[in-house]
Motif scaffolding. Structure first.
Motif, mmCIF file in Angstrom:
data_model
loop_
_atom_site.group_PDB
_atom_site.id
_atom_site.type_symbol
_atom_site.label_atom_id
_atom_site.label_comp_id
_atom_site.label_asym_id
_atom_site.label_seq_id
_atom_site.Cartn_x
_atom_site.Cartn_y
_atom_site.Cartn_z
ATOM 1 N N SER A 1 9.505 1.986 4.954
ATOM 2 C CA SER A 1 8.637 3.288 5.972
ATOM 3 C C SER A 1 8.124 4.605 4.686
ATOM 4 C CB SER A 1 9.590 3.738 6.659
ATOM 5 O OG SER A 1 10.678 4.585 6.449
ATOM 6 N N GLY B 1 4.576 5.637 -0.374
ATOM 7 C CA GLY B 1 3.287 6.073 -0.261
ATOM 8 C C GLY B 1 4.050 7.744 -0.476
ATOM 9 N N ASP C 1 -2.317 1.934 4.224
ATOM 10 C CA ASP C 1 -0.766 1.807 5.226
ATOM 11 C C ASP C 1 -0.255 1.928 5.457
ATOM 12 O OD1 ASP C 1 0.309 0.823 3.253
ATOM 13 O OD2 ASP C 1 1.381 0.061 3.395
ATOM 14 N N THR C 2 0.143 3.646 5.261
ATOM 15 C CA THR C 2 1.003 4.111 6.250
ATOM 16 C C THR C 2 0.708 5.360 6.968
ATOM 17 O OG1 THR C 2 1.340 6.108 3.750
ATOM 18 C CG2 THR C 2 2.289 3.174 4.664
ATOM 19 N N ARG C 3 1.451 5.833 7.928
ATOM 20 C CA ARG C 3 0.767 7.250 8.622
ATOM 21 C C ARG C 3 0.315 8.591 7.522
ATOM 22 N NH1 ARG C 3 0.356 8.780 13.660
ATOM 23 N NH2 ARG C 3 -0.222 10.754 13.609
ATOM 24 N N ASP D 1 -0.831 8.058 4.553
ATOM 25 C CA ASP D 1 -2.514 7.903 4.173
ATOM 26 C C ASP D 1 -3.205 8.463 4.783
ATOM 27 O OD1 ASP D 1 -1.480 6.626 2.049
ATOM 28 O OD2 ASP D 1 -0.947 5.048 2.965
ATOM 29 N N TYR E 1 3.130 -1.864 5.034
ATOM 30 C CA TYR E 1 4.181 -1.676 4.649
ATOM 31 C C TYR E 1 4.437 -0.654 6.622
ATOM 32 C CZ TYR E 1 4.697 -2.769 0.519
ATOM 33 O OH TYR E 1 4.054 -3.837 -0.559
ATOM 34 N N GLN E 2 3.966 0.597 6.843
ATOM 35 C CA GLN E 2 3.613 0.551 8.721
ATOM 36 C C GLN E 2 3.228 -0.290 9.731
ATOM 37 O OE1 GLN E 2 3.571 4.959 8.318
ATOM 38 N NE2 GLN E 2 5.174 4.749 6.475
ATOM 39 N N LEU F 1 -1.126 4.438 12.885
ATOM 40 C CA LEU F 1 -1.338 4.740 12.011
ATOM 41 C C LEU F 1 -2.417 5.846 12.760
ATOM 42 C CD1 LEU F 1 -2.426 1.997 9.534
ATOM 43 C CD2 LEU F 1 0.398 3.558 9.640
#
Length: 224
Positions: free
Chosen positions: A45, A48, A172-174, A176, A194-195, A200
């Motif tokens: 989590s 990033g 792929d993550t919040r 980003d 990965y999330q 997102l």
């Protein structure tokens, strides 16, 4: 001729799958201080973020000196694993390399990276996969704080001369997505990272690289 557009990629969890070595290096980092490694989901989590931010999230109850030793242990373990595994330390997701090659061949498209990796880590990954010259801008955690500040994306825009309305962040993550929103650019979330994609809040979610082209054209108002 179409106005230039900029496609900005996250790296880990978006273009390449580094989780095997990330998890192993994290276990080495916590083990070096006699600490229990957090669960896989909690470790991933934080992918990033920069390493100081990651260890603050995962081991904030430890003192700064202990976290610094953990970061050193992580970096040593990750470098050893990368040396042992070569390019397979961070293999491309299916279709990712072909997508990069296709976009790089478009005269109206520029490519960039905005990642929580260190510059050394990014440079080594680019060298291992033969991506020299692929990205017109490389923004790393060595030079900027990560999400939600927009500095990485704004630096990429300044470096390439592309306007925010013609740029898209793919990740792929919040982290980003939040960074994209803070910079005023569109965002595309990938469902294989990965999330969980459902959390997102990206402008688009893609489940396969084949879905990227129409999403990019729509978000950058590009017509063929």
């Amino acid at each position: 001729m179409s106005e230039l557009r900029l496609v900005i990629f996250d790296v880990d969890g978006t273009l390449v799958d580094s989780q095997r070595d990330i998890l192993a290096a994290m276990a080495a980092a916590f083990g070096s201080q006699g600490l229990e490694t957090p669960p896989r989901e909690r470790v991933l989590s934080g992918v990033g973020l920069s390493l100081p931010e990651t260890f603050l999230r995962l081991a904030g109850e430890q003192g700064a000196d202990i976290r610094a030793r953990m970061i050193d242990a992580y970096c040593t373990a990750y470098a050893d694993l990368r040396q042992a595994h070569g390019p397979e330390s961070s293999p491309f997701y299916a279709g990712a390399r072909e997508t990069l090659d296709r976009l790089a061949g478009e005269p109206h498209t520029l490519l960039a990276v905005a990642t929580g990796k260190s510059r050394r880590g990014l440079d080594r990954l680019i060298e291992a996969h033969g991506l020299e010259g692929m990205f017109q801008s490389r923004q790393t955690a060595d030079d900027h704080p990560r999400s939600p500040t927009p500095r990485m994306i704004r630096a990429a825009l300044d470096e390439t001369g592309v306007t925010a309305r013609r740029a898209v962040m793919i990740g792929d993550t919040r982290f980003d997505v939040d960074m994209a929103h803070a910079a005023g650019v569109a965002s595309i979330g990938v469902a294989w990272g990965y999330q969980p994609a459902a959390g997102l809040s990206a402008d688009r979610i893609i489940h396969d690289w084949a879905e990227l082209a129409p999403a990019l054209d729509d978000l950058t108002e590009t017509t063929s």
